[in-house]
Design a protein around this motif. Structure first.
Motif, PDB file in Angstrom:
ATOM      1  N   LEU A 189      62.171 121.437  43.898  1.00  0.00           N
ATOM      2  CA  LEU A 189      62.536 121.467  42.481  1.00  0.00           C
ATOM      3  C   LEU A 189      64.044 121.443  42.308  1.00  0.00           C
ATOM      4  O   LEU A 189      64.582 120.701  41.481  1.00  0.00           O
ATOM      5  N   GLY A 190      64.744 122.259  43.103  1.00  0.00           N
ATOM      6  CA  GLY A 190      66.208 122.275  43.033  1.00  0.00           C
ATOM      7  C   GLY A 190      66.814 120.933  43.396  1.00  0.00           C
ATOM      8  O   GLY A 190      67.771 120.478  42.762  1.00  0.00           O
ATOM      9  N   ILE A 191      66.250 120.292  44.414  1.00  0.00           N
ATOM     10  CA  ILE A 191      66.736 118.963  44.816  1.00  0.00           C
ATOM     11  C   ILE A 191      66.554 117.969  43.677  1.00  0.00           C
ATOM     12  O   ILE A 191      67.475 117.215  43.327  1.00  0.00           O
ATOM     13  N   ALA A 192      65.359 117.953  43.097  1.00  0.00           N
ATOM     14  CA  ALA A 192      65.061 117.004  42.018  1.00  0.00           C
ATOM     15  C   ALA A 192      65.973 117.225  40.819  1.00  0.00           C
ATOM     16  O   ALA A 192      66.492 116.270  40.225  1.00  0.00           O
ATOM     17  N   LEU A 193      66.176 118.486  40.437  1.00  0.00           N
ATOM     18  CA  LEU A 193      67.012 118.794  39.275  1.00  0.00           C
ATOM     19  C   LEU A 193      68.457 118.356  39.490  1.00  0.00           C
ATOM     20  O   LEU A 193      69.067 117.728  38.628  1.00  0.00           O
ATOM     21  N   THR A 194      68.994 118.699  40.670  1.00  0.00           N
ATOM     22  CA  THR A 194      70.399 118.351  40.894  1.00  0.00           C
ATOM     23  C   THR A 194      70.591 116.848  41.044  1.00  0.00           C
ATOM     24  O   THR A 194      71.613 116.308  40.595  1.00  0.00           O
ATOM     25  N   LEU A 195      69.636 116.161  41.662  1.00  0.00           N
ATOM     26  CA  LEU A 195      69.729 114.699  41.726  1.00  0.00           C
ATOM     27  C   LEU A 195      69.787 114.105  40.322  1.00  0.00           C
ATOM     28  O   LEU A 195      70.630 113.239  40.028  1.00  0.00           O
ATOM     29  N   GLY A 196      68.875 114.553  39.453  1.00  0.00           N
ATOM     30  CA  GLY A 196      68.848 114.045  38.086  1.00  0.00           C
ATOM     31  C   GLY A 196      70.104 114.380  37.316  1.00  0.00           C
ATOM     32  O   GLY A 196      70.628 113.560  36.552  1.00  0.00           O
ATOM     33  N   ASN A 197      70.623 115.590  37.534  1.00  0.00           N
ATOM     34  CA  ASN A 197      71.827 116.009  36.819  1.00  0.00           C
ATOM     35  C   ASN A 197      73.060 115.250  37.293  1.00  0.00           C
ATOM     36  O   ASN A 197      73.943 114.926  36.494  1.00  0.00           O
ATOM     37  N   ILE A 198      73.136 114.975  38.594  1.00  0.00           N
ATOM     38  CA  ILE A 198      74.248 114.167  39.103  1.00  0.00           C
ATOM     39  C   ILE A 198      74.170 112.760  38.506  1.00  0.00           C
ATOM     40  O   ILE A 198      75.179 112.178  38.097  1.00  0.00           O
ATOM     41  N   GLY A 199      72.955 112.217  38.437  1.00  0.00           N
ATOM     42  CA  GLY A 199      72.775 110.927  37.782  1.00  0.00           C
ATOM     43  C   GLY A 199      73.255 110.954  36.344  1.00  0.00           C
ATOM     44  O   GLY A 199      73.891 110.004  35.863  1.00  0.00           O
ATOM     45  N   GLY A 200      72.976 112.061  35.656  1.00  0.00           N
ATOM     46  CA  GLY A 200      73.423 112.199  34.274  1.00  0.00           C
ATOM     47  C   GLY A 200      74.934 112.228  34.141  1.00  0.00           C
ATOM     48  O   GLY A 200      75.506 111.658  33.202  1.00  0.00           O
TER      49      GLY A 200
END
Length: 648
Positions: free
Chosen positions: A282-293
């Protein structure tokens, strides 16, 4: 408000109750020394469980391995309490450490059963709380609230104030997610006082994080940052890498709001590095998405200075990175079945693709966003559901009390009758009991049959045993759509009774056909009929079975029906499947595969079975097909289509 950062908090503050204060590797080293010295098996089990629990903060995979070792030893010596504790610790590692809430619940329920049987109310309260926490992680707030209230009531009954503080903090977390911030602060501050009283730094850390989130959502970014930094200091003191990773995420979110994208990117990347070490999906997915943002925001006007620092001012590079990170995020969210976050990041991906002039991709991503959004409850519904859940728990307790009193009254009445009537009365009583038992059995069977009429067997069993059925991703399925040609025009020439009778006759035949070929009927919408093969049980021949069913449906209409003509469309790919609603359960499927199957049906011809290129590749060795070419489909671009002629 920047909603992206709201999704940073989904895992934060899930207060997994444990039996010792976590202090990282130092505590584990101390426990390992004790483990090497002890010769008593029960003590070894306790130490292994304590080590497993301690690993949940920073190495949950190792925690699970140690927990399984404790479980095997406890089972070998047939020590039930040790078995239950091992189940709980394995569940904590899955839930808190890996955000795999489905597996966590499996182990929690096993532990709960043993604790209840032994009458261990303190441990029952711990597990009830952890079950509630797992449901928070799945965004199932009504069930979370129900279990947390049970835990709170149990702890109050036994006077366990230390665990009451955890219950209060988690109830505060639910109110946080429901955006009821005054309620959230009320429960958090009650918990904070108890944590300070008992010197529980881990609990204090959690509440500081959650208060930071509240202030963030209230746009008080200075207070949010103040709480986060205090919590970060405590996390480092305790060696809690898990919380540290989540805090770095949230601090990144604050800097996004402060328009300092360079700092935001630094904190997000630091969080991603820690989450990868933890293998926290979950942490990996969230940070990946946030970096994309962040990379996407860098391309917006006014962020030129940060863009120069990160990509030397190159917007194309920034957009490419935004797409890569967001795509990667979506892949992980699909794996863990997090529909709420999928909704948000599909929308983000659509915006990025639009900025890249990839309009076809943008439309496809937007459709995925729209489909998922229509399939889950929004926050307003969640509020009503939580209230309904509380009322349900109260009504259930009243009903149970009433039923118990009625049982007592019946027993008293029967005892009097038996005494008065002697043997004859006894025989009458036994006959009543026998008939009542048969009646209950018949009603249970009837209830089970009704449930199986609307849900697949595996889903119905999961629902009966756990109270819910998890939404799941199925990567290899085939979807079938049928539709009657010119249904509206024909229906206007028939009476309502005739029309319903005709539809019922056809759909009844369809039901029998799809069942014979192992398909799962999903639903009917007006004159449209939808079924799928390959779920909930996977099967390699899913596409072949759907084509066989489609041929049989077409032949039935041609041979037995002079009123309707039929179009049939078939597509293969991946879908998300799960239950919609809490009343009148409906098992449904979503995703681009479903939407494309519907489009393929509408682009077919009467009496024909129209299939996609995806399905053709799976059935070309079994059925003769006629290539139609690339057909332009609204919202999908050009798609290879084939008509099925017959079997080879």
């Amino acid at each position: 408000m920047n909603r992206l950062s709201y999704f940073l908090v989904f895992c934060i503050g899930l207060t997994m109750q444990v039996n010792s204060q976590k202090q990282g590797q130092a505590l584990i080293d101390s426990l390992l020394i004790q483990l090497n010295k002890t010769k008593t098996d029960t003590t070894k089990v306790n130490l292994l469980n304590a080590i497993s629990e301690s690993y949940s903060d920073f190495n949950p995979d190792e925690g699970i391995r140690i927990g399984i070792k404790a479980l095997k030893l406890a089972e070998r010596i047939k020590w039930k309490r040790g078995i239950a504790n091992a189940f709980m610790e394995i569940g904590i590692n899955y839930g808190f450490g890996k955000a795999d809430y489905h597996k966590a619940l499996v182990y929690y329920y096993k532990a709960l059963k043993i604790y209840k049987e032994s009458g261990d109310l303190k441990s029952v309260a711990v597990i009830l709380s952890n079950v509630g926490v797992a449901y928070i992680g799945q965004s199932n707030y009504p069930r979370a609230m129900a279990y947390l209230l049970k835990a709170l009531k149990t702890n109050e009954a036994i006077g366990n104030k230390k665990n009451i503080s955890d219950n209060l903090a988690n109830i505060g977390l639910i109110y946080l997610y429901l955006s009821e911030y005054s309620k959230a602060l009320e429960y958090n501050n009650k918990a904070l006082k108890l944590y300070d009283k008992f010197g529980n730094k881990q609990g204090k850390n959690i509440v500081l994080i959650n208060n930071g989130i509240i202030y963030y959502n209230q746009k008080d970014y200075s207070k949010a940052l103040e709480n986060y930094l205090k919590a970060l200091d405590i996390s480092e003191e305790l060696g809690n890498i898990n919380n540290k990773a989540l805090l770095l995420n949230n601090i990144g979110g604050v800097y996004v709001e402060k328009k300092d994208l360079y700092k935001a990117l630094y904190y997000y990347q630091s969080a991603l590095e820690l989450n990868r070490k933890l293998n926290a999906n979950l942490g990996i997915a969230l940070t990946l998405g946030n970096i994309g943002g962040v990379y996407y925001r860098l391309t917006n006007d006014g962020n030129g200075q940060a863009l120069d620092k990160v990509t030397a001012g190159n917007k194309t590079i920034a957009l490419d990175k935004a797409k890569i990170y967001t795509d990667s995020s979506i892949v992980v969210f699909k794996q863990i079945g997090d529909l709420s976050n999928l909704i948000y990041f599909y929308r983000q991906l659509s915006d990025i693709q639009t900025a890249m002039a990839d309009y076809s991709g943008a439309l496809q991503s937007y459709k995925s966003y729209s489909t998922l959004k229509d399939s889950v409850f929004n926050l307003e519904k969640d509020k009503k559901l939580t209230q309904s859940a509380m009322q349900y728990e109260f009504n259930k307790k009243v009903a149970l009390a009433k039923a118990e009193q009625e049982k007592k009254d019946i027993r008293q009445r029967n005892i009097r009758n038996i005494i008065a009537g002697g043997l004859t009365g006894s025989l009458i009583f036994l006959t009543i009991v026998y008939r009542q038992r048969n009646k209950v059995k018949r009603e249970r069977n009837r209830s089970d049959n009704l449930l199986l009429n609307i849900l697949p067997l595996e889903v119905a069993e999961e629902l009966k045993h756990t109270g819910e059925a998890q939404a799941k991703q199925f990567n290899n399925v085939t979807v079938l759509f049928t539709d009657f040609v010119n249904f509206t025009g024909i229906s206007e020439q028939m009476s309502p009774t005739e029309l319903v009778g005709e539809i019922h006759k056809n759909f009844k035949a369809f039901d029998e056909i799809v069942e014979r070929h192992g398909l799962e009927k999903i639903k009917t919408i007006g004159d449209a009929y939808m079924a799928v093969c390959g779920l909930p049980n996977e099967r390699a021949d899913h596409a072949q079975q759907v084509i066989k069913a489609a041929i049989e449906i077409r032949n039935y209409i041609e041979e037995n029906n002079g009123i309707f003509q039929i179009r049939i469309g078939v597509n293969s790919g991946s879908v998300v499947a799960g239950i919609v609603g809490i009343k009148k359960y409906a098992y449904d499927i979503w995703g681009d595969t479903v939407n494309t199957a519907n489009r393929i049906e509408s682009n077919g011809k009467p009496g024909k079975i129209n299939i996609s290129g995806n399905t053709y590749e799976l059935v070309k060795d079994y059925f003769k097909c006629e290539y139609r070419g690339k057909i332009t489909v609204k919202g999908k671009g050009k798609i290879d289509m084939y008509f099925v002629l017959n079997s080879n």
